[in-house]
Write an enzyme that holds these catalytic residues in place. Structure first.
Site, PDB file in Angstrom:
ATOM      1  CG  ASP A 162     -47.175  88.796  98.947  1.00  0.00           C
ATOM      2  OD1 ASP A 162     -48.167  88.624  98.965  1.00  0.00           O
ATOM      3  OD2 ASP A 162     -46.497  87.471  98.341  1.00  0.00           O
ATOM      4  CG  ASN A 168     -55.350  90.314  91.212  1.00  0.00           C
ATOM      5  OD1 ASN A 168     -56.550  90.390  91.200  1.00  0.00           O
ATOM      6  ND2 ASN A 168     -54.353  89.331  91.017  1.00  0.00           N
ATOM      7  CD  GLU A 226     -56.899  89.319  94.115  1.00  0.00           C
ATOM      8  OE1 GLU A 226     -56.097  87.885  94.690  1.00  0.00           O
ATOM      9  OE2 GLU A 226     -57.068  90.219  94.020  1.00  0.00           O
TER      10      GLU A 226
HETATM   11  N1  LIG Z   1     -44.943  93.898  84.202  1.00  0.00           N
HETATM   12  C1  LIG Z   1     -45.310  95.324  85.649  1.00  0.00           C
HETATM   13  N2  LIG Z   1     -43.957  96.058  84.818  1.00  0.00           N
HETATM   14  C2  LIG Z   1     -44.261  96.764  85.984  1.00  0.00           C
HETATM   15  N3  LIG Z   1     -44.608  96.191  87.741  1.00  0.00           N
HETATM   16  C3  LIG Z   1     -45.384  95.993  87.382  1.00  0.00           C
HETATM   17  C4  LIG Z   1     -45.860  94.515  86.967  1.00  0.00           C
HETATM   18  N4  LIG Z   1     -46.251  93.752  86.910  1.00  0.00           N
HETATM   19  C5  LIG Z   1     -47.171  93.902  88.198  1.00  0.00           C
HETATM   20  N5  LIG Z   1     -46.491  94.735  88.215  1.00  0.00           N
HETATM   21  C6  LIG Z   1     -46.137  96.386  89.938  1.00  0.00           C
HETATM   22  O1  LIG Z   1     -46.902  95.167  90.209  1.00  0.00           O
HETATM   23  C7  LIG Z   1     -48.243  95.227  91.052  1.00  0.00           C
HETATM   24  C8  LIG Z   1     -48.618  94.140  91.578  1.00  0.00           C
HETATM   25  O2  LIG Z   1     -49.120  93.524  90.374  1.00  0.00           O
HETATM   26  P1  LIG Z   1     -50.090  92.229  90.157  1.00  0.00           P
HETATM   27  O3  LIG Z   1     -51.324  93.512  89.723  1.00  0.00           O
HETATM   28  O4  LIG Z   1     -50.253  91.621  89.099  1.00  0.00           O
HETATM   29  O5  LIG Z   1     -50.420  92.283  91.105  1.00  0.00           O
HETATM   30  P2  LIG Z   1     -50.497  90.529  92.010  1.00  0.00           P
HETATM   31  O6  LIG Z   1     -52.372  90.054  90.673  1.00  0.00           O
HETATM   32  O7  LIG Z   1     -52.145  89.821  92.823  1.00  0.00           O
HETATM   33  O8  LIG Z   1     -49.286  89.965  91.920  1.00  0.00           O
HETATM   34  P3  LIG Z   1     -49.180  88.272  92.769  1.00  0.00           P
HETATM   35  O9  LIG Z   1     -50.386  87.664  93.639  1.00  0.00           O
HETATM   36  O10 LIG Z   1     -48.431  87.558  91.517  1.00  0.00           O
HETATM   37  O11 LIG Z   1     -48.130  88.862  94.002  1.00  0.00           O
HETATM   38  C9  LIG Z   1     -48.419  96.606  89.739  1.00  0.00           C
HETATM   39  O12 LIG Z   1     -49.649  97.260  90.378  1.00  0.00           O
HETATM   40  C10 LIG Z   1     -47.071  97.494  89.676  1.00  0.00           C
HETATM   41  O13 LIG Z   1     -47.232  98.564  90.204  1.00  0.00           O
HETATM   42 MG   LIG Z   2     -51.954  89.280  94.533  1.00  0.00          MG
END
Ligand SMILES: Nc1ncnc2c1ncn2[C@@H]1O[C@H](COP(=O)(O)OP(=O)(O)OP(=O)(O)O)[C@@H](O)[C@H]1O
Ligand SMILES: [Mg+2]
Length: 340
Positions: free
Chosen positions: A285, A215, A218
């Protein structure tokens, strides 16, 4: 009506549908930190005579698979075939994980029960539908050397039966240097892809994986470039792609969607659709699970990322760590095609 792009968009839409319909034939091995999410639901009607705290009268307890096991959950829900590889403790919650996997018909041969290890459990106490506190129990140390050897053996023996591997890192110790090297080498030798959902500590262990999906946070820490705008995003993506020598670096950007970096190609920015968001936990995930199924079904990395973005968009619109099924995904894609 003059809609010049319709032909192109239609074609793309049906291509997505074709990929999704193939998910049921795709087999993915998920290797990583297995967790259990436990919810204790109840009501508070009085204050304890022992201390000034509320007394929760428990009504029910529910469990959800978490961490690497939630990636399995996502693949299962999308109609794909997932197997899990990792460790749980020799305790009640470890048995719960095994039971839940069994109920879903998930292959558990690669899940080791390690005596003396505590299964990672995140317990939420919920009073009147409001979370009051979260209590974590875990072992974040590496598995025993003999366990790592057993897991490596399983991986090597079974890799040919899968289209690809997902390494799901939640920094709970499962993905040791040895196991990661082994997984990447075995997959490479068998011509299978390796997708990684990384955390920061092990980031550079994943050199040579096929696709890595950090993300923004990271990717910022790993590259040393705080991602604040388009230019820092592009610099960070470029640096990570080079350093990790992967086929693609997919930076997930929450509500801003994703950025896909591939060698010698212009980065692709995938936007999210505006929607009501309820719970973003577990979106990562969903992303890695969907991308792996799409790659296994013969889709390109870019198509896989776009599909995963749709899938994650559905999941964040649901309450709790949710999943999505094939029909929901197909419907959302049809809808987005109509609104173009
Ligand atoms: N507010 C949002 N609206 C629409 N899509 C979202 C939103 N938040 C996350 N997403 C979708 O989910 C994907 C992954 O989210 P994020 O980048 O927050 O991953 P993450 O931080 O690894 O999540 P987590 O660790 O909570 O599973 C994004 O690339 C997007 O496609
Ligand atoms: Mg994650």
């Amino acid at each position: 009506m003059n809609r010049p792009y319709q032909g192109h968009v239609m074609e793309k839409g049906s291509m997505f549908e074709k990929i999704i319909r193939r998910f049921s034939g795709v087999r993915i091995l998920v290797v990583g930190d297995i967790m259990l999410d436990r919810f204790i639901w109840g009501n508070v009607t009085r204050i304890s005579p022992e201390a000034p705290v509320p007394v929760l009268v428990v009504e029910k307890e529910t469990f959800l698979l978490g961490g690497a096991a939630n990636v399995v959950n996502n693949i299962h829900s999308l109609g794909g075939q997932a197997s899990l590889c990792g460790v749980v403790g020799d305790d009640e919650m470890g048995r719960k994980v095994m039971q839940k996997l069994g109920e879903m018909g998930i292959e558990r041969q690669g899940v080791l029960i390690e005596p003396g290890r505590q299964t990672t459990v995140k317990t939420r106490i919920i009073a009147h539908h409001q979370q009051v506190i979260r209590i974590d129990r875990e072992t974040a140390r590496q598995p025993e050397t003999s366990s790592v050897r057993t897991l490596s053996g399983y991986l090597e023996k079974s890799i040919k039966g899968f289209h690809g591997i997902i390494l799901s890192d939640y920094e709970k110790g499962l993905l040791t240097k040895n196991l990661v090297r082994h997984a990447i080498r075995a997959a490479g030798g068998a011509g299978r892809f390796v997708m990684v959902d990384p955390k920061i500590k092990n980031f550079f262990l994943y050199r040579g994986a096929t696709v890595i999906t950090p993300n923004t946070g990271e990717a910022s820490s790993a590259s040393g470039i705080p991602i604040t705008d388009a230019s820092s995003l592009h610099r960070a993506g470029g640096i990570l792609l080079k350093r990790l020598k992967c086929d693609a670096m997919v930076i997930t950007r929450g509500e801003d969607g994703m950025a896909v970096f591939e060698p010698r190609k212009r980065p692709l920015l995938v936007q999210t659709k505006a929607r009501e968001v309820y719970d973003v936990t577990g979106a990562g995930d969903t992303v890695i699970g969907t991308m792996a199924l799409a790659l296994g079904a013969g889709g390109s990395i870019r198509k896989a990322a776009e599909l995963a973005n749709h899938a994650a968009g559905i999941v964040v619109g649901k309450v709790g760590t949710a999943t999505v099924d094939q029909e929901e995904l197909i419907n959302v894609i049809k809808e987005s095609r109509r609104s173009q």
